[in-house]
Each structure stands twice: as structure tokens, then as C-alpha cells.
Enzyme design. Sequence first.
Site, PDB file in Angstrom:
ATOM      1  N   ASN A  99       0.982  -1.502   0.350  1.00  0.00           N
ATOM      2  CA  ASN A  99      -0.093   0.130  -0.464  1.00  0.00           C
ATOM      3  C   ASN A  99       1.467   1.574   0.189  1.00  0.00           C
ATOM      4  OD1 ASN A  99      -2.836  -1.550   0.231  1.00  0.00           O
ATOM      5  ND2 ASN A  99      -2.275  -1.994   2.562  1.00  0.00           N
TER       6      ASN A  99
ATOM      7  N   ARG B  49      -3.258   8.378  -0.320  1.00  0.00           N
ATOM      8  CA  ARG B  49      -3.490   7.428   0.836  1.00  0.00           C
ATOM      9  C   ARG B  49      -4.040   8.100   1.886  1.00  0.00           C
ATOM     10  NH1 ARG B  49       0.240   3.096   3.614  1.00  0.00           N
ATOM     11  NH2 ARG B  49      -1.728   1.588   4.999  1.00  0.00           N
TER      12      ARG B  49
ATOM     13  N   ASN C 161      10.033  -0.184   4.979  1.00  0.00           N
ATOM     14  CA  ASN C 161       9.241  -0.207   5.564  1.00  0.00           C
ATOM     15  C   ASN C 161       8.289  -0.950   5.202  1.00  0.00           C
ATOM     16  OD1 ASN C 161       6.333   0.869   6.322  1.00  0.00           O
ATOM     17  ND2 ASN C 161       6.728   3.094   6.120  1.00  0.00           N
TER      18      ASN C 161
ATOM     19  N   ALA D 211       2.141  -3.191   6.645  1.00  0.00           N
ATOM     20  CA  ALA D 211       1.318  -3.813   7.448  1.00  0.00           C
ATOM     21  C   ALA D 211       1.773  -4.987   7.413  1.00  0.00           C
ATOM     22  CB  ALA D 211       0.021  -3.899   6.808  1.00  0.00           C
TER      23      ALA D 211
ATOM     24  N   ASP E 293      12.313 -13.588   9.682  1.00  0.00           N
ATOM     25  CA  ASP E 293      13.154 -14.322   9.593  1.00  0.00           C
ATOM     26  C   ASP E 293      14.529 -13.926   8.085  1.00  0.00           C
ATOM     27  OD1 ASP E 293      11.811 -16.110  10.988  1.00  0.00           O
ATOM     28  OD2 ASP E 293      11.343 -16.869  10.054  1.00  0.00           O
TER      29      ASP E 293
ATOM     30  N   GLU F 162      14.549   0.234  10.211  1.00  0.00           N
ATOM     31  CA  GLU F 162      12.925   0.129  10.390  1.00  0.00           C
ATOM     32  C   GLU F 162      12.341   1.256  10.406  1.00  0.00           C
ATOM     33  OE1 GLU F 162      11.274  -2.037  12.937  1.00  0.00           O
ATOM     34  OE2 GLU F 162       9.622  -1.511  12.164  1.00  0.00           O
TER      35      GLU F 162
ATOM     36  N   HIS G 170       8.751   3.953   9.696  1.00  0.00           N
ATOM     37  CA  HIS G 170       7.988   3.853   9.544  1.00  0.00           C
ATOM     38  C   HIS G 170       6.998   5.277   9.766  1.00  0.00           C
ATOM     39  CE1 HIS G 170       6.416  -0.399  10.117  1.00  0.00           C
ATOM     40  NE2 HIS G 170       7.331  -0.286  11.528  1.00  0.00           N
ATOM     41  N   ILE G 171       6.197   6.312   8.363  1.00  0.00           N
ATOM     42  CA  ILE G 171       6.185   7.815   8.319  1.00  0.00           C
ATOM     43  C   ILE G 171       5.304   7.696   9.473  1.00  0.00           C
ATOM     44  CG2 ILE G 171       4.672   8.679   6.273  1.00  0.00           C
ATOM     45  CD1 ILE G 171       5.285   6.454   4.887  1.00  0.00           C
TER      46      ILE G 171
ATOM     47  N   ARG H 179      -1.356   4.963  17.644  1.00  0.00           N
ATOM     48  CA  ARG H 179      -2.418   4.301  16.363  1.00  0.00           C
ATOM     49  C   ARG H 179      -3.235   2.913  17.142  1.00  0.00           C
ATOM     50  NH1 ARG H 179      -0.285   3.980  10.130  1.00  0.00           N
ATOM     51  NH2 ARG H 179      -2.552   3.900   9.729  1.00  0.00           N
TER      52      ARG H 179
HETATM   53  C1  DQA Z   1       3.329   1.916   8.964  1.00  0.00           C
HETATM   54  C2  DQA Z   1       2.167   1.486   9.443  1.00  0.00           C
HETATM   55  C3  DQA Z   1       2.047   0.749   9.386  1.00  0.00           C
HETATM   56  O1  DQA Z   1       1.116   0.218  10.884  1.00  0.00           O
HETATM   57  C4  DQA Z   1       0.859   0.782   7.926  1.00  0.00           C
HETATM   58  O2  DQA Z   1      -0.576  -1.135   7.591  1.00  0.00           O
HETATM   59  C5  DQA Z   1       1.533   1.042   6.509  1.00  0.00           C
HETATM   60  C6  DQA Z   1       2.127   2.081   7.010  1.00  0.00           C
HETATM   61  C7  DQA Z   1       3.720   3.580   8.519  1.00  0.00           C
HETATM   62  O3  DQA Z   1       4.885   3.401   7.509  1.00  0.00           O
HETATM   63  O4  DQA Z   1       3.350   4.190   9.050  1.00  0.00           O
HETATM   64  O5  DQA Z   1       1.172   0.063   5.924  1.00  0.00           O
HETATM   65  O6  DQA Z   1       4.227   1.040   7.972  1.00  0.00           O
END
Ligand code: DQA
Length: 151
Positions: free
Chosen positions: A16, A23, A79, A82, A92, A103, A105-106, A112
Site C-alpha cells: 500500500n 492514501r 518500511n 502492514a 526471518d 525499520e 514507519h511514516i 494508532r
Molecule cells: C506504516 C504503518 C503500518 O501500520 C501501516 O500498515 C502501513 C504504513 C507507516 O509507515 O506508518 O502501511 O508502516
Amino acid sequence: MTPTAPRSILLLNGPNLNLLGTREPEIYGSDTLADVEALARTTAAAHQLELQALQSNHEGVLIDAIHAARGTAAGIVINPGAFTHTSVAIADALAGVALPVIEVHISNVHKREAFRHHSYVSPVAASIVIGAGINGYRLAIEQLAWLLPEA
Ligand code: DQA
């Protein structure tokens, strides 16, 4: 066998994230995936690092890319979208290639839903950048460059 290119890094975006820009802009902002990849590439170049970028909505494609990074990349910025919250297989794969992982996350996943609070990837990540918007990708690449040995 292809010689290794240790000054290249792999940027992976999971499901996504191809929809960035349209989005849920109130959560993810209005920048597109192309903007993210351009920012990442510029940041990497400032550290004499090449960037390979891939987005996929498919877990297996991401896993194959992680495997392929062994021997072609010095580290991974991911990233997982989900899959962060569901994928033992991606965790793994990351552990299996033994490359440094950052890692990203935006959004601030901890503000959340509860199901976003757990990450299978975090235990195999060297560092985590959460809730910094797309600037998190810049921070992640800066951090990876900081961790990597000198060329
Ligand atoms: C995300 C956070 C995840 O929970 C979500 O499913 C995403 C984007 C973020 O970048 O904040 O697709 O990884």
C-alpha cells in the site's frame, strides 16, 4: 558470481505504500512514493551510497529482494507496511541475511490501533524511525550510513 557492491543500500517499501500521496493523507501526508525514493536517493548520494529501491504489495517479492541483497547491498532500509505486524517470514529473511536493517514507519504507530504496536521486524532492526513522516527515510539512511564501515 557477481562481485559485491558494498556501497549500495536497499530501500524496501511494503504493501500500500505505492498509494502514498493519495492514501489517508491525514496520516501519511501528501508526498508520493516517487518523492520518498528521490529523497532517499539524494540522502544516500550525500554519503556516497547508491540506492536500490523496490516497493511491493507481495510478501514473497519482498523476501526475495531481501535474499538478493546479500552480496549486493551493505544494508537495508525497510518500511514493511502492514507486514510489520504480521510477517514472521520477513523478520526471518532480514535475520537470515545478517545485514544492518533500519525499520521506518511514516506514522507514529504507537498513537494508532493496538495491532500496530507490535512489530516482528523491530527485534532484527539495528534502529527504528517512527512517526517522522517521510523525513524518516532521510533519517534512516543517515543512520545506516553512520553504522556502515568506511568505504
Ligand atoms: C506504516 C504503518 C503500518 O501500520 C501501516 O500498515 C502501513 C504504513 C507507516 O509507515 O506508518 O502501511 O508502516
